[in-house]
Write a protein that holds these residues in place. Structure first.
Motif, PDB file in Angstrom:
ATOM      1  N   LEU A  23      -4.187   9.270   8.708  1.00  0.00           N
ATOM      2  CA  LEU A  23      -2.780   8.916   8.861  1.00  0.00           C
ATOM      3  C   LEU A  23      -1.945   9.573   7.769  1.00  0.00           C
ATOM      4  CD1 LEU A  23      -3.170   5.080   9.432  1.00  0.00           C
ATOM      5  CD2 LEU A  23      -2.552   6.773  11.153  1.00  0.00           C
ATOM      6  N   VAL A  24      -0.738   9.963   8.144  1.00  0.00           N
ATOM      7  CA  VAL A  24       0.254  10.459   7.199  1.00  0.00           C
ATOM      8  C   VAL A  24       1.472   9.559   7.363  1.00  0.00           C
ATOM      9  CG1 VAL A  24       1.747  12.387   6.547  1.00  0.00           C
ATOM     10  CG2 VAL A  24      -0.583  12.837   7.361  1.00  0.00           C
ATOM     11  N   LEU A  25       1.834   8.844   6.293  1.00  0.00           N
ATOM     12  CA  LEU A  25       2.937   7.895   6.341  1.00  0.00           C
ATOM     13  C   LEU A  25       4.054   8.325   5.397  1.00  0.00           C
ATOM     14  CD1 LEU A  25       0.826   4.609   6.173  1.00  0.00           C
ATOM     15  CD2 LEU A  25       1.513   5.910   8.208  1.00  0.00           C
ATOM     16  N   HIS A  26       5.299   8.162   5.852  1.00  0.00           N
ATOM     17  CA  HIS A  26       6.477   8.459   5.036  1.00  0.00           C
ATOM     18  C   HIS A  26       7.239   7.163   4.817  1.00  0.00           C
ATOM     19  CE1 HIS A  26       6.340  12.712   6.939  1.00  0.00           C
ATOM     20  NE2 HIS A  26       5.600  12.661   5.856  1.00  0.00           N
ATOM     21  N   ASP A  27       7.322   6.711   3.585  1.00  0.00           N
ATOM     22  CA  ASP A  27       8.018   5.463   3.247  1.00  0.00           C
ATOM     23  C   ASP A  27       7.636   4.337   4.203  1.00  0.00           C
ATOM     24  OD1 ASP A  27       9.366   5.919   0.903  1.00  0.00           O
ATOM     25  OD2 ASP A  27      11.356   6.039   1.789  1.00  0.00           O
ATOM     26  N   PRO A  28       6.335   4.003   4.263  1.00  0.00           N
ATOM     27  CA  PRO A  28       5.928   2.954   5.194  1.00  0.00           C
ATOM     28  C   PRO A  28       6.519   1.598   4.800  1.00  0.00           C
ATOM     29  CG  PRO A  28       4.114   3.505   3.721  1.00  0.00           C
ATOM     30  CD  PRO A  28       5.214   4.501   3.455  1.00  0.00           C
ATOM     31  N   ALA A  29       7.111   0.916   5.772  1.00  0.00           N
ATOM     32  CA  ALA A  29       7.727  -0.395   5.534  1.00  0.00           C
ATOM     33  C   ALA A  29       6.637  -1.449   5.475  1.00  0.00           C
ATOM     34  CB  ALA A  29       8.731  -0.700   6.640  1.00  0.00           C
ATOM     35  N   LEU A  30       6.070  -1.594   4.303  1.00  0.00           N
ATOM     36  CA  LEU A  30       4.965  -2.525   4.082  1.00  0.00           C
ATOM     37  C   LEU A  30       5.365  -3.524   3.018  1.00  0.00           C
ATOM     38  CD1 LEU A  30       2.192   0.204   3.895  1.00  0.00           C
ATOM     39  CD2 LEU A  30       2.778  -1.198   5.868  1.00  0.00           C
ATOM     40  N   GLY A  31       4.577  -4.578   2.859  1.00  0.00           N
ATOM     41  CA  GLY A  31       4.823  -5.550   1.800  1.00  0.00           C
ATOM     42  C   GLY A  31       4.896  -4.837   0.469  1.00  0.00           C
ATOM     43  N   MET A  32       6.024  -4.941  -0.174  1.00  0.00           N
ATOM     44  CA  MET A  32       6.242  -4.235  -1.431  1.00  0.00           C
ATOM     45  C   MET A  32       5.273  -4.711  -2.506  1.00  0.00           C
ATOM     46  SD  MET A  32       8.583  -2.326  -0.365  1.00  0.00           S
ATOM     47  CE  MET A  32      10.068  -2.145   0.570  1.00  0.00           C
ATOM     48  N   GLY A  33       4.521  -3.789  -3.043  1.00  0.00           N
ATOM     49  CA  GLY A  33       3.637  -4.083  -4.151  1.00  0.00           C
ATOM     50  C   GLY A  33       2.308  -4.705  -3.784  1.00  0.00           C
ATOM     51  N   ARG A  34       2.034  -4.856  -2.496  1.00  0.00           N
ATOM     52  CA  ARG A  34       0.753  -5.427  -2.076  1.00  0.00           C
ATOM     53  C   ARG A  34      -0.138  -4.332  -1.532  1.00  0.00           C
ATOM     54  NH1 ARG A  34       3.474 -10.255   1.039  1.00  0.00           N
ATOM     55  NH2 ARG A  34       3.607 -11.727  -0.673  1.00  0.00           N
ATOM     56  N   PRO A  35      -1.335  -4.164  -2.082  1.00  0.00           N
ATOM     57  CA  PRO A  35      -2.247  -3.170  -1.522  1.00  0.00           C
ATOM     58  C   PRO A  35      -2.651  -3.578  -0.104  1.00  0.00           C
ATOM     59  CG  PRO A  35      -3.242  -4.263  -3.423  1.00  0.00           C
ATOM     60  CD  PRO A  35      -1.879  -4.851  -3.220  1.00  0.00           C
ATOM     61  N   LEU A  36      -2.795  -2.611   0.752  1.00  0.00           N
ATOM     62  CA  LEU A  36      -3.108  -2.879   2.144  1.00  0.00           C
ATOM     63  C   LEU A  36      -4.366  -2.110   2.540  1.00  0.00           C
ATOM     64  CD1 LEU A  36      -1.847  -4.206   4.727  1.00  0.00           C
ATOM     65  CD2 LEU A  36      -0.869  -1.966   5.194  1.00  0.00           C
ATOM     66  N   PRO A  37      -5.329  -2.784   3.166  1.00  0.00           N
ATOM     67  CA  PRO A  37      -6.497  -2.045   3.638  1.00  0.00           C
ATOM     68  C   PRO A  37      -6.086  -1.083   4.746  1.00  0.00           C
ATOM     69  CG  PRO A  37      -6.590  -4.330   4.389  1.00  0.00           C
ATOM     70  CD  PRO A  37      -5.392  -4.200   3.501  1.00  0.00           C
ATOM     71  N   VAL A  38      -6.662   0.083   4.740  1.00  0.00           N
ATOM     72  CA  VAL A  38      -6.318   1.084   5.746  1.00  0.00           C
ATOM     73  C   VAL A  38      -7.541   1.382   6.612  1.00  0.00           C
ATOM     74  CG1 VAL A  38      -4.433   2.105   4.437  1.00  0.00           C
ATOM     75  CG2 VAL A  38      -6.724   2.949   4.090  1.00  0.00           C
ATOM     76  N   PRO A  39      -7.321   1.564   7.926  1.00  0.00           N
ATOM     77  CA  PRO A  39      -8.437   1.770   8.849  1.00  0.00           C
ATOM     78  C   PRO A  39      -8.971   3.195   8.879  1.00  0.00           C
ATOM     79  CG  PRO A  39      -6.380   1.699  10.046  1.00  0.00           C
ATOM     80  CD  PRO A  39      -6.053   1.417   8.603  1.00  0.00           C
ATOM     81  N   ALA A  40      -8.295   4.116   8.233  1.00  0.00           N
ATOM     82  CA  ALA A  40      -8.692   5.527   8.248  1.00  0.00           C
ATOM     83  C   ALA A  40      -8.171   6.186   6.981  1.00  0.00           C
ATOM     84  CB  ALA A  40      -8.108   6.223   9.476  1.00  0.00           C
ATOM     85  N   ARG A  41      -8.625   7.383   6.736  1.00  0.00           N
ATOM     86  CA  ARG A  41      -8.113   8.149   5.596  1.00  0.00           C
ATOM     87  C   ARG A  41      -6.589   8.215   5.724  1.00  0.00           C
ATOM     88  NH1 ARG A  41      -7.830  14.019   4.234  1.00  0.00           N
ATOM     89  NH2 ARG A  41      -8.238  14.126   1.999  1.00  0.00           N
ATOM     90  N   THR A  42      -5.895   7.797   4.675  1.00  0.00           N
ATOM     91  CA  THR A  42      -4.440   7.658   4.744  1.00  0.00           C
ATOM     92  C   THR A  42      -3.772   8.225   3.498  1.00  0.00           C
ATOM     93  OG1 THR A  42      -4.641   5.660   6.077  1.00  0.00           O
ATOM     94  CG2 THR A  42      -2.551   5.977   4.949  1.00  0.00           C
ATOM     95  N   VAL A  43      -2.679   8.944   3.730  1.00  0.00           N
ATOM     96  CA  VAL A  43      -1.830   9.391   2.631  1.00  0.00           C
ATOM     97  C   VAL A  43      -0.419   8.889   2.914  1.00  0.00           C
ATOM     98  CG1 VAL A  43      -1.244  11.656   3.643  1.00  0.00           C
ATOM     99  CG2 VAL A  43      -1.146  11.341   1.164  1.00  0.00           C
ATOM    100  N   SER A  44       0.226   8.391   1.873  1.00  0.00           N
ATOM    101  CA  SER A  44       1.613   7.937   1.980  1.00  0.00           C
ATOM    102  C   SER A  44       2.475   8.721   0.997  1.00  0.00           C
ATOM    103  CB  SER A  44       1.727   6.450   1.635  1.00  0.00           C
ATOM    104  OG  SER A  44       1.074   5.665   2.588  1.00  0.00           O
ATOM    105  N   PHE A  45       3.646   9.087   1.464  1.00  0.00           N
ATOM    106  CA  PHE A  45       4.637   9.747   0.632  1.00  0.00           C
ATOM    107  C   PHE A  45       5.822   8.798   0.515  1.00  0.00           C
ATOM    108  CE2 PHE A  45       2.236  13.121   2.716  1.00  0.00           C
ATOM    109  CZ  PHE A  45       1.821  13.842   1.605  1.00  0.00           C
ATOM    110  N   THR A  46       6.215   8.465  -0.722  1.00  0.00           N
ATOM    111  CA  THR A  46       7.265   7.475  -0.924  1.00  0.00           C
ATOM    112  C   THR A  46       8.489   8.071  -1.607  1.00  0.00           C
ATOM    113  OG1 THR A  46       6.289   6.739  -3.011  1.00  0.00           O
ATOM    114  CG2 THR A  46       5.649   5.531  -1.019  1.00  0.00           C
ATOM    115  N   SER A  47       9.641   7.514  -1.251  1.00  0.00           N
ATOM    116  CA  SER A  47      10.913   7.902  -1.846  1.00  0.00           C
ATOM    117  C   SER A  47      11.074   7.226  -3.206  1.00  0.00           C
ATOM    118  CB  SER A  47      12.045   7.457  -0.919  1.00  0.00           C
ATOM    119  OG  SER A  47      12.034   6.040  -0.813  1.00  0.00           O
ATOM    120  N   ASP A  48      12.153   7.563  -3.873  1.00  0.00           N
ATOM    121  CA  ASP A  48      12.430   6.938  -5.169  1.00  0.00           C
ATOM    122  C   ASP A  48      12.504   5.417  -5.054  1.00  0.00           C
ATOM    123  OD1 ASP A  48      12.551   9.485  -6.272  1.00  0.00           O
ATOM    124  OD2 ASP A  48      14.734   9.495  -6.493  1.00  0.00           O
TER     125      ASP A  48
END
Length: 128
Positions: A23-48
Motif C-alpha cells: 500500500l501507498v498512503l498519502h496523509d491517511p486519515a487515521l487515529g492521530m498518534g496511534r500505531p495501526l497494524p497494517v495487512p501488507a507492506r505499507t508506506v505512508s507519506f505525511t504532510s506538515d
C-alpha cells in the motif's frame, strides 16, 4: 493506495485481499498518534500538519513543506496566488514546489512497490 479517507479504505481492502503486495498512503486519515497494524507492506507519506499530529502507518515519511492538499492535483493547475491565500483557511498547498513534490512522490511509490526502500532526502524525512 489512498489519500486522506482513502487511507483507511485501502487498509480495509488490503485486509480482505490475499495477497496484497503493498500500500501507498498519502496523509491517511487515521487515529492521530496511534500505531495501526497494517495487512501488507505499507508506506505512508505525511504532510506538515499530519506529521505534527503524529500520523504513522507502516513506513512513514514526512514530506517537508507539503500540506494536505499537495497530495491532490489542484496545486498543479491552480495558480499559486489562489492556493497560497487559500492555505490560510484550509491546508491547500504548502511552500513545496507542487510539480517537484508530485514527481518525488510518484518516483518513491514506484520504487517502494518494486520492493525498494524510500530514500530520505531534503523532501522525505523518515519517521519512526
Amino acid at each position: 493506495g489512498g489519500h486522506s479517507y482513502g487511507g483507511p479504505a485501502a487498509l480495509l481492502a488490503a485486509s480482505r485481499l490475499d495477497p496484497c503486495r503493498g500500500l501507498v498512503l498519502h496523509d491517511p486519515a487515521l487515529g492521530m498518534g496511534r500505531p495501526l497494524p497494517v495487512p501488507a507492506r505499507t508506506v505512508s507519506f505525511t504532510s506538515d500538519e499530519y506529521d505534527a499530529a503524529g500520523v504513522r502507518c507502516g513506513e512513514t515519511y514526512h514530506c517537508r513543506g507539503a500540506f494536505h492538499g499537495n497530495f491532490v492535483d489542484a496545486p498543479l493547475w491552480a495558480p499559486p496566488w489562489v492556493m497560497r491565500p487559500l492555505s490560510a483557511v484550509i491546508p491547500a498547498a504548502g511552500p513545496v514546489d507542487p510539480a517537484a513534490a508530485h514527481t518525488a512522490l510518484a518516483g518513491a511509490a514506484v520504487d517502494y512497490m518494486r520492493g525498494n526502500d524510500v530514500t530520505p532526502n531534503d523532501f522525505f524525512e523518515r519517521r519512526v
